[in-house]
Design an enzyme around this catalytic site. Structure first.
Site, PDB file in Angstrom:
ATOM      1  CE  LYS A  76       9.866 -49.753 143.212  1.00 14.40           C
ATOM      2  NZ  LYS A  76       9.512 -51.279 144.121  1.00 14.40           N
ATOM      3  CG  ASP A  90      17.706 -55.052 151.682  1.00 12.87           C
ATOM      4  OD1 ASP A  90      17.951 -54.090 151.196  1.00 12.87           O
ATOM      5  OD2 ASP A  90      16.859 -56.046 151.464  1.00 12.87           O
ATOM      6  CB  VAL A  99      10.738 -42.383 148.708  1.00 14.01           C
ATOM      7  CG1 VAL A  99      11.337 -42.076 150.067  1.00 14.01           C
ATOM      8  CG2 VAL A  99       9.260 -42.761 149.203  1.00 14.01           C
ATOM      9  CB  SER A 119      15.111 -48.617 152.071  1.00 13.25           C
ATOM     10  OG  SER A 119      14.705 -46.890 150.893  1.00 13.25           O
ATOM     11  CB  ALA A 120      18.144 -45.755 148.414  1.00 15.75           C
ATOM     12  CG  ASP A 121      13.331 -44.636 150.318  1.00 13.82           C
ATOM     13  OD1 ASP A 121      13.175 -44.779 148.989  1.00 13.82           O
ATOM     14  OD2 ASP A 121      12.738 -45.026 150.226  1.00 13.82           O
ATOM     15  CD  GLU A 159       5.746 -42.782 145.638  1.00 26.79           C
ATOM     16  OE1 GLU A 159       6.044 -43.734 144.746  1.00 26.79           O
ATOM     17  OE2 GLU A 159       6.360 -42.779 147.246  1.00 26.79           O
ATOM     18  CE  LYS A 200       6.709 -49.649 150.374  1.00 32.34           C
ATOM     19  NZ  LYS A 200       7.685 -48.294 150.777  1.00 32.34           N
TER      20      LYS A 200
END
Length: 302
Positions: A84, A136, A104, A138-140, A23, A157
């Site tokens: 980003k 909330d 990612v 992550s779209a990951d 990345e 994380k």
């Protein structure tokens, strides 16, 4: 979408030689200048040291690139205004001619479109704390549920809700295995405090799982290889717990919300651990990149 694959990466893919996707967000947004460019070049060298070809991914002037030359890496590292980009942002960046570093989700998508099967990163995104209030996530996670790629990472994380993230990965059908461990890594820490059900002990075993994914012809989901940072290089667990608790309280007190939460917490950890969290992060990334190179080599020889 015009996807540009570098000549070196394309030749390696066509010849079934090992390739590792990297990345670019860590270059543009994760490290200060000039260290960001130094680390970018170092990580590519680590991949080459394992006999694989590095494919750093970014969008430049609206064109997605899989494999960057030195001049392009310098642009990502030094140019102001680099955005980003998650995978949802790619059509917008392409249509507007924007330049951006890939997260990612965007890296995994572009790598898979180019035919690159192995991807190394630091830590995944996941379910945020107080998800029941903020929703909330992550779209990951959603992207990995529908993208056939092997992601070598140090878990998610530690600022996130780790057990909720593991549960979400299970719900989405994303396979997770610890590398040489039955504990899920905690990004800065070798052990997040949560177990994993499967352990893989060698790059060859990982390649066997990848082959089984293809043979079973199931949903096009990812394989997460959770590789812990060595204990000698992890952030001191007591320091981590104390500073993270302070960071979460400060974040709430200052009313930081949404996409601003993650960078706020990560920056707080760097500043209040005197940079030790950043060094643990980089140690994890180096280890992941090295392992990814070995997995890519095993996959290419499968």
């Amino acid at each position: 979408m015009a996807l540009v694959v570098s000549e070196e990466v394309r030749a390696a893919i066509d010849a079934r030689r090992p390739v590792v996707a990297l990345e670019s967000t860590i270059i543009a947004h994760g490290l200060p200048r000039p260290r960001n460019l130094q680390v970018a070049l170092e990580l590519e060298d680590v991949v080459r040291g394992e006999g694989a070809v590095p494919a750093t991914i970014a969008v430049l002037d609206g064109v997605p690139h899989v494999g960057l030359d030195k001049e392009q890496l310098e642009r990502i590292a030094n140019e102001d205004g680099i955005r980003k980009l998650g995978h949802r942002d790619l059509p917008l960046a392409v249509a507007s001619g924007a330049s951006g570093a890939t997260t990612v989700s965007a890296t995994a998508l572009l790598a898979a479109l180019a035919g690159v099967r192995v991807f190394a990163t630091g830590g995944l995104g996941g379910v945020h704390r107080e998800w029941t209030v903020t929703q909330d996530e992550s779209a990951d996670l959603g992207l990995l549920a529908r993208t056939r790629i092997t992601v070598v990472c140090a878990g998610v994380k530690s600022i996130l809700d780790v057990p909720a993230t593991l549960q979400r990965l299970e719900t989405l059908g994303v396979a997770v295995a610890g590398y040489g461990t039955d504990r899920f890594p905690g990004f800065y820490l070798s052990d997040s405090g949560h177990p994993v059900e499967w352990t893989l002990e060698s790059p060859e075993q990982v390649a066997q799982v990848m082959r089984a994914q293809d043979e079973l012809a199931g949903p096009e989901s990812a394989l997460i290889v959770a590789n812990p940072v060595p204990e000698a290089e992890q952030l001191d667990p007591e320091l981590h717990a104390r500073v993270l608790a302070d960071a979460l309280r400060t974040c709430e007190a200052e009313g930081v919300t949404g996409q601003a939460v993650t960078p706020f917490l990560l920056d707080y950890l760097v500043r209040h651990t005197d940079g030790a969290s950043l060094e643990a992060n980089l140690a994890a990334v180096r280890g992941n990149v090295r392992l990814a190179g070995r997995i890519a080599a095993a996959w290419a020889g499968a």
